[in-house]
Design an enzyme around this catalytic site. Structure first.
Site, PDB file in Angstrom:
ATOM      1  N   LYS A  27      -7.072  -2.213   5.242  1.00  0.00           N
ATOM      2  CA  LYS A  27      -7.855  -2.521   6.449  1.00  0.00           C
ATOM      3  C   LYS A  27      -7.154  -2.085   7.732  1.00  0.00           C
ATOM      4  O   LYS A  27      -7.777  -1.566   8.631  1.00  0.00           O
ATOM      5  CB  LYS A  27      -8.130  -4.022   6.499  1.00  0.00           C
ATOM      6  CG  LYS A  27      -8.961  -4.407   7.706  1.00  0.00           C
ATOM      7  CD  LYS A  27     -10.183  -5.168   7.320  1.00  0.00           C
ATOM      8  CE  LYS A  27     -11.144  -5.312   8.460  1.00  0.00           C
ATOM      9  NZ  LYS A  27     -12.244  -4.352   8.381  1.00  0.00           N
ATOM     10  N   GLU A  32     -21.785   6.486  10.302  1.00  0.00           N
ATOM     11  CA  GLU A  32     -21.247   5.186   9.912  1.00  0.00           C
ATOM     12  C   GLU A  32     -21.788   4.763   8.537  1.00  0.00           C
ATOM     13  O   GLU A  32     -21.039   4.266   7.689  1.00  0.00           O
ATOM     14  CB  GLU A  32     -21.590   4.141  10.986  1.00  0.00           C
ATOM     15  CG  GLU A  32     -21.231   2.700  10.657  1.00  0.00           C
ATOM     16  CD  GLU A  32     -19.758   2.470  10.336  1.00  0.00           C
ATOM     17  OE1 GLU A  32     -18.937   3.371  10.538  1.00  0.00           O
ATOM     18  OE2 GLU A  32     -19.442   1.378   9.830  1.00  0.00           O
ATOM     19  N   TRP A  88       0.900  -1.149   0.000  1.00  0.00           N
ATOM     20  CA  TRP A  88       0.000   0.000   0.000  1.00  0.00           C
ATOM     21  C   TRP A  88       0.939   1.199   0.000  1.00  0.00           C
ATOM     22  O   TRP A  88       1.580   1.486   1.007  1.00  0.00           O
ATOM     23  CB  TRP A  88      -0.877  -0.011   1.239  1.00  0.00           C
ATOM     24  CG  TRP A  88      -1.904   1.070   1.275  1.00  0.00           C
ATOM     25  CD1 TRP A  88      -3.138   1.052   0.691  1.00  0.00           C
ATOM     26  CD2 TRP A  88      -1.803   2.334   1.944  1.00  0.00           C
ATOM     27  NE1 TRP A  88      -3.791   2.237   0.941  1.00  0.00           N
ATOM     28  CE2 TRP A  88      -3.011   3.039   1.710  1.00  0.00           C
ATOM     29  CE3 TRP A  88      -0.822   2.954   2.709  1.00  0.00           C
ATOM     30  CZ2 TRP A  88      -3.248   4.309   2.212  1.00  0.00           C
ATOM     31  CZ3 TRP A  88      -1.057   4.225   3.215  1.00  0.00           C
ATOM     32  CH2 TRP A  88      -2.268   4.882   2.962  1.00  0.00           C
ATOM     33  N   HIS A 103     -28.179  24.348   9.162  1.00  0.00           N
ATOM     34  CA  HIS A 103     -27.096  25.295   9.449  1.00  0.00           C
ATOM     35  C   HIS A 103     -26.080  25.360   8.315  1.00  0.00           C
ATOM     36  O   HIS A 103     -24.954  25.821   8.522  1.00  0.00           O
ATOM     37  CB  HIS A 103     -26.406  24.926  10.775  1.00  0.00           C
ATOM     38  CG  HIS A 103     -27.324  25.081  11.957  1.00  0.00           C
ATOM     39  ND1 HIS A 103     -27.786  26.306  12.390  1.00  0.00           N
ATOM     40  CD2 HIS A 103     -27.909  24.159  12.772  1.00  0.00           C
ATOM     41  CE1 HIS A 103     -28.591  26.141  13.427  1.00  0.00           C
ATOM     42  NE2 HIS A 103     -28.682  24.843  13.676  1.00  0.00           N
ATOM     43  N   ASN A 135       7.233  -3.248   6.201  1.00  0.00           N
ATOM     44  CA  ASN A 135       5.940  -2.583   6.421  1.00  0.00           C
ATOM     45  C   ASN A 135       6.180  -1.459   7.421  1.00  0.00           C
ATOM     46  O   ASN A 135       6.733  -1.701   8.492  1.00  0.00           O
ATOM     47  CB  ASN A 135       4.937  -3.591   6.986  1.00  0.00           C
ATOM     48  CG  ASN A 135       3.677  -2.916   7.507  1.00  0.00           C
ATOM     49  OD1 ASN A 135       3.252  -1.890   6.964  1.00  0.00           O
ATOM     50  ND2 ASN A 135       3.083  -3.460   8.550  1.00  0.00           N
ATOM     51  N   GLY A 136       5.788  -0.246   7.056  1.00  0.00           N
ATOM     52  CA  GLY A 136       5.980   0.885   7.967  1.00  0.00           C
ATOM     53  C   GLY A 136       6.514   2.083   7.208  1.00  0.00           C
ATOM     54  O   GLY A 136       6.437   2.128   5.975  1.00  0.00           O
TER      55      GLY A 136
HETATM   56  C1  F6R Z   1     -14.322   1.777   7.800  1.00  0.00           C
HETATM   57  C2  F6R Z   1     -13.081   1.234   8.299  1.00  0.00           C
HETATM   58  C3  F6R Z   1     -12.080   2.154   8.914  1.00  0.00           C
HETATM   59  C4  F6R Z   1     -11.654   1.576  10.276  1.00  0.00           C
HETATM   60  C5  F6R Z   1     -10.537   2.436  10.899  1.00  0.00           C
HETATM   61  C6  F6R Z   1     -10.159   1.942  12.274  1.00  0.00           C
HETATM   62  O1  F6R Z   1     -15.138   0.795   7.272  1.00  0.00           O
HETATM   63  O2  F6R Z   1     -12.854   0.057   8.239  1.00  0.00           O
HETATM   64  O3  F6R Z   1     -12.581   3.442   9.050  1.00  0.00           O
HETATM   65  O4  F6R Z   1     -12.770   1.539  11.098  1.00  0.00           O
HETATM   66  O5  F6R Z   1      -9.420   2.430  10.064  1.00  0.00           O
HETATM   67  O6  F6R Z   1      -9.713   0.624  12.243  1.00  0.00           O
HETATM   68  P1  F6R Z   1      -9.577  -0.221  13.563  1.00  0.00           P
HETATM   69  O7  F6R Z   1     -10.937  -0.441  14.108  1.00  0.00           O
HETATM   70  O8  F6R Z   1      -8.909  -1.480  13.146  1.00  0.00           O
HETATM   71  O9  F6R Z   1      -8.732   0.592  14.511  1.00  0.00           O
END
Ligand code: F6R
Length: 590
Positions: free
Chosen positions: A585, A467, A74, A490, A100-101
């Site tokens: 993710k 959400e 990524w 507003h 990674n990082g």
């Molecule tokens: C939205 C989504 C992201 C995560 C966010 C936090 O669908 O997946 O907004 O919610 O990156 O991720 P966690 O919960 O793993 O800290």
């Protein structure tokens, strides 16, 4: 936010690493590559594209040898090009590294190393193999060289290195990026997460910051930065490999939405003593601050309402990426409740570390067992919802909500009653899924040409609007805003035109009447109203029916049709909901 995996054993390594990379693809999917060690020679293939695309072109699994490392990228530093894909190597192609990082001081290191070595990529990562080369040229072993190299790095890293001069060995190191070792029989694995090798073993060792790990078949040794050996026994993780497969669904996201009734029941499987203790901590501590990012922050916003409405306790929510800026006000009388599916989100970890250093107590709500956040926390409540692979969080959101319900009910000594209520809600959720699952594809077809969506709600339901909008944005690539319904007038009302979709989350609860006034304001400007409610209204152009439940539980039932709608919009537009562009993710960079 890349994914890395290494294998060392008796089997052919590349096919195992390739399969592991597919499991890690949720962490990034710009480009991929594998390097293997065979008879003292290093072989490597890498390219731009998702893993299947790179594999089709290069047959990654055909690389020979019993030791291999792989990477799915990524991009952060340097565009998406073949040269920037990992693995990276030294000039002699005798040392290969995946990373990674982010190496924050890569520029000064590069300037120094460029006097001796030529670089081929624009990445921050390429300094690592050259640094290792420099130390190995001075007589260090691979392990010593990795240890010396990481002392020069600032930033975050999980690194795997192999060298032609040390066959059957992978050396790994980490700081602020996840890394876990798997111990099999006659073989070992090291990766960004357990899922990538769970098919082979569930005996794992979580690597800590500053540790250097050497893997040689099933012999794994861990040293600290000073070379002292650290004894560590493997522990078992009880996730199942089948949890990480699609099980007949076209996409993981669909599967994860559909398994929410099950996830809700799994989230109920808690040590009641732990929940009661955590609830008492919330009640007793002077200052309670919740933090999370994205979906997890939305769950925390609902948690805040529950603590107030059910438990009578005021708390505040600070978004993860801003949390560390408030560290001056976090002290020993603060309870920080950190919410994270992955437990690896860098923004959360940074704030939590600062809060801990200031003396705060940390309670975390986490899905991934043994994750960095879990290990940093004083108390951990696990979601127990199994692996979530789709990039868009769905079942982890409802599981996080369930934990907040448990805590809120425990605050008023009604934990058992709360558990019972959620159990019966899980049955209603099944019906809710079936009903809305049947109507949502057609609604999505009608909406797929729209570019702007507004989600409105009030009180405890407002975070559901946020959400739902986030889901639509990230997977259907539409402009979507979620807001408290009262805020519409507003400013945002200026954007409402003929047929602009306005999704009103207005269950028949204490928020209904006020939200309906805002619906009327939008309708008067020509909006196309989609009502999410247990009560149909004339002003609705479309009605997404939800079950009638006790007022506090509406967030659990009203998110369901909106997750489905976002999913169906993505599918109607021909998009891949599991792998939205530019996202990953587990967000392990700041
Ligand atoms: C939205 C989504 C992201 C995560 C966010 C936090 O669908 O997946 O907004 O919610 O990156 O991720 P966690 O919960 O793993 O800290």
């Amino acid at each position: 936010m890349c994914g890395i995996i290494g294998y060392c054993g008796e089997k052919s390594a590349a096919p195992i690493v390739l399969e592991g990379l597919k499991r890690l693809e949720y962490r990034g999917y710009d480009s991929a590559g594998i390097a293997s060690l065979c008879d003292g020679r290093l072989l490597m293939k890498k390219d731009v594209g998702k893993i299947d695309e790179v594999n089709q072109k290069h047959n990654l699994g055909s690389l020979l040898g019993n030791t291999a490392i792989g990477h799915t990228r990524w991009a952060t530093h340097g565009g998406v090009t073949q040269d920037n894909a990992h693995p990276h190597c030294d000039c002699k192609r005798e040392i290969f590294v995946v990373h990674n990082g982010i190496i924050e001081n890569h520029q000064p290191l590069r300037h120094r190393l460029e006097r001796k070595y030529s670089f081929v990529s624009e990445t921050d990562s390429e300094v690592i193999p050259h640094l290792i080369r420099e130390f190995m040229d001075m007589g260090s072993s691979l392990e010593q060289a990795v240890c010396q190299a990481v002392k020069e790095l600032r930033g975050s890293y999980a690194i795997l290195a192999i060298s032609a001069s040390e066959p059957q060995k992978i050396v790994a190191a980490r700081k602020d990026s996840p890394l876990v070792v798997g111990i099999g029989s006659g073989e070992s694995f090291v990766a960004s997460d357990v899922l990538s090798f769970l098919k082979h073993t569930n005996r794992v060792i979580f690597v800590e910051d500053g540790e250097i790990v050497s893997l040689n078949n099933d012999k794994v040794t861990i040293h600290d930065g000073e070379g002292r050996q650290i004894p560590r026994e493997p522990q078992k993780v009880d996730w199942k490999w089948s949890g990480a497969t699609k099980q007949g669904y076209e996409f993981f996201m669909r599967k994860e939405i559909m398994e929410q009734p099950w996830a809700m029941r799994c989230a109920l499987m808690q040590d009641r003593g732990l929940i009661m203790e955590a609830a008492m901590d919330i009640l007793r501590t002077r200052q309670v601050v919740l933090t999370g990012c994205g979906t997890s922050r939305h769950a925390a916003l609902i948690g805040r309402y529950l603590f107030s409405k059910v438990g009578g306790k005021f708390s505040d929510v600070i978004m993860g990426s801003e949390f560390h800026h408030f560290s001056d006000s976090i002290h020993k009388d603060t309870l920080v409740i950190a919410v994270s599916q992955s437990g690896e989100t860098a923004d959360i970890l940074e704030g939590v570390k600062k809060a801990k250093a200031n003396g705060a107590t940390i309670l975390s709500i986490v899905n991934v067992v043994g994750s960095s956040l879990a290990r940093l926390s004083d108390k951990v409540v696990y979601l127990n919802c199994g692996p979530e692979i789709g990039v868009a969080a769905t079942k982890s959101f409802v599981s996080e909500l369930v934990i907040f319900y448990l805590l809120a009910f425990a605050m008023i000594n009604q934990l058992r009653e709360g558990m019972r209520a959620i159990k019966s809600l899980s049955l209603l959720t099944r019906k809710n899924l079936n009903h809305n699952g049947a109507i949502s594809p057609e609604l999505a077809q009608g909406l797929k040409g729209k570019n702007d969506f507004y989600y409105i709600a009030r009180g405890i339901n407002f975070a559901t609007a946020m959400e739902a909008a986030l889901k639509a944005k990230e997977i259907a690539y539409v402009h979507a805003e979620g807001m408290p319904a009262g805020e519409l007038k507003h400013g945002t009302l200026a954007l409402i035109e003929q047929k602009t979709p306005v999704i009103a989350i207005c269950p028949a609860d204490y928020t209904f009447e006020e939200t309906m006034s805002n619906v009327a304001e939008a309708k008067a400007r020509g909006a196309f109203i989609i009502g999410v409610s247990d009560r149909n209204e004339e002003s609705f152009d479309e009605w997404l029916k939800i079950p009638t439940v006790e007022e506090v539980f509406y967030p659990l039932v009203s998110i369901v049709p909106l997750q489905l709608l976002a999913y169906d919009l993505a599918v109607a537009k021909g998009l891949d909901p599991d792998k939205p562009r530019n996202l990953a993710k587990s967000v392990t960079v700041k």
